[in-house]
Design an enzyme around this catalytic site. Sequence first.
Site, mmCIF file in Angstrom:
data_model
loop_
_atom_site.group_PDB
_atom_site.id
_atom_site.type_symbol
_atom_site.label_atom_id
_atom_site.label_comp_id
_atom_site.label_asym_id
_atom_site.label_seq_id
_atom_site.Cartn_x
_atom_site.Cartn_y
_atom_site.Cartn_z
ATOM 1 C CB SER A 1 -0.871 -0.042 1.357
ATOM 2 O OG SER A 1 -0.857 1.160 1.686
ATOM 3 C CB THR A 2 1.296 3.964 -2.123
ATOM 4 O OG1 THR A 2 2.016 2.893 -2.747
ATOM 5 C CG2 THR A 2 2.476 4.935 -2.204
ATOM 6 C CB SER B 1 2.742 4.839 6.138
ATOM 7 O OG SER B 1 1.609 4.085 5.840
ATOM 8 C CG ASP C 1 -7.732 7.071 10.660
ATOM 9 O OD1 ASP C 1 -8.749 7.595 10.156
ATOM 10 O OD2 ASP C 1 -6.729 6.748 9.828
#
Length: 514
Positions: A259-260, A264, A403
């Site tokens: 994941s980008t 992060s 979150d």
Amino acid sequence: MDPVGVAAAPDAGPGPAWQSKCPWGAPNTTSISCSLADVMSEQLAKELQLEEENAAFPEVVAVAEGPFITGENIDTSSDLMLAQMLQMEFDREYDAQLRREEKKINGDSKVSISFENYRKVHPYDSDSSEDEVDWQDTRHDPYRADKPTTTSRKGFIGKGKDITTKHDEVVCGRKNTARMENFAPEFQVGDGIGMDLKLSNQVFNALKQHAYSEERRSARLHEKKEHSTAEKAVDPKTRLLLYKMVNAGMLETITGCISTGKESVVFHAYGGNATEDKVIPPECAIKVFKTTLNEFKNRDKYIKDDYRFKDRFSKLNPRKIIRMWAEKEMHNLTRMQNAGIPCPQVVMLKKHVLVMSFIGQDQVPAPKLKDVTLSSEDMKKAYYQILNMMQQLYKECNLVHADLSEYNMLWHDGKVWLIDVSQSVEPTHPHGLEFLFRDCRNVSQFFQKGGVAEALNERELFNAVSGLNITADNEVDFQAEIEALEKMNEDHVQNHGKKLSMFSSDGDPPIYDE
Ligand code: ADP
Ligand code: MG
């Protein structure tokens, strides 16, 4: 400096046989297999560079100083070459000094003297550092080499009325054209010499300025590009950290990016060998916190007001603050792990890189709750599990996720796993209850939309998790009460220097279960 003298200087010091013969290292033709640590070693890098130089240089020297180089005495050749290189350096310095003296003496005077005959330029030393239109110094004028008839060393040619000085317009123009060759290679100047182009000083100087500013601009663009690629993947320093982890055997291989995100990049890796004090999971997730700072600016409030990091925050530079995000995630995951909440297990933390166990299998990460289609039974199960986890998080870990949503919950092995807790705070954080309320809203909405009839609304969920008994029956009033509570707590901290434990004043929140 006498090259032969230097070449004859004996070498001292221990080392392998080839080294003791030649301290700078003769070319080594056998390839040595070495570890990544060796490759990273500065010393090795220097040795390799010297080897390369030694391999490249003999050809050049062989032309200039043919008799000194023979196939047999290859070992001493590098001594000789070094001596010659030193001599070249010395000569360059000497010439530079001459040029300075020349300039000083000539000043702005129209009549000039030249020290050119005293220069010691080597035939293979053709690089020029000249960038001024300097009529006194014609040493590196490539034009002169091609058309030696323009001016003589005296500064003029011809006789009587036909004298042409080096200040002649045509001669200067040609020289200027030739000097364009010194511009950066990417600056296209065309074949000015071939077409006998004559550039006036004014035009040449303008072009030179343009060439330089273009060069600087392209350097800036290049730097920007480097940064933007680092933003997508990782910067060289992070890459080095990752290589070191692999090299140390902690990780076997880093297989790719999972994941980008904005803050992060997450990679998958196969775990390496277990050490005495550490068992490394077979599959790992590596979370690299981005070292580009912009994204973190709006997250200040999570960490700045977190009393655990408060003292340190003010003293830290932004780079270190980013490391604190990683550190925070590690601490929060550890608390959760200790409470038995399903979450990634921390493997190690190195600067802004956090390695944890991988939730998923065979490189395929577990799907996020938002991406998975659950049966209504599983949906209900997931809901009660989350309710339970939120309570545990609050009560046992003294944390609010901050979150929490279907984006940060993974479905794996028939249960929900919580991830992404770098921003999690303690409930007594000045905005802790607001964050909790937001989490509750996300969870309620997701499960109510997902058809879980039992799902509490956000206010009920908030009370169920926090154990508080806020009675407001609409969102606006509810939120106002939350903020009033937060303010009360802040005032208490101001007056008494410590936090209230009022958030659990009604006793522990009831643990909801199926
Ligand atoms: P961000 O702050 O970028 O949202 P997250 O911690 O949420 O960072 O990670 C981003 C994504 O990477 C997650 O949505 C998930 O798909 C994947 N991921 C993160 N940690 C793990 C893990 N331990 N195992 C498997 N996948 C993970
Ligand atoms: Mg996330």
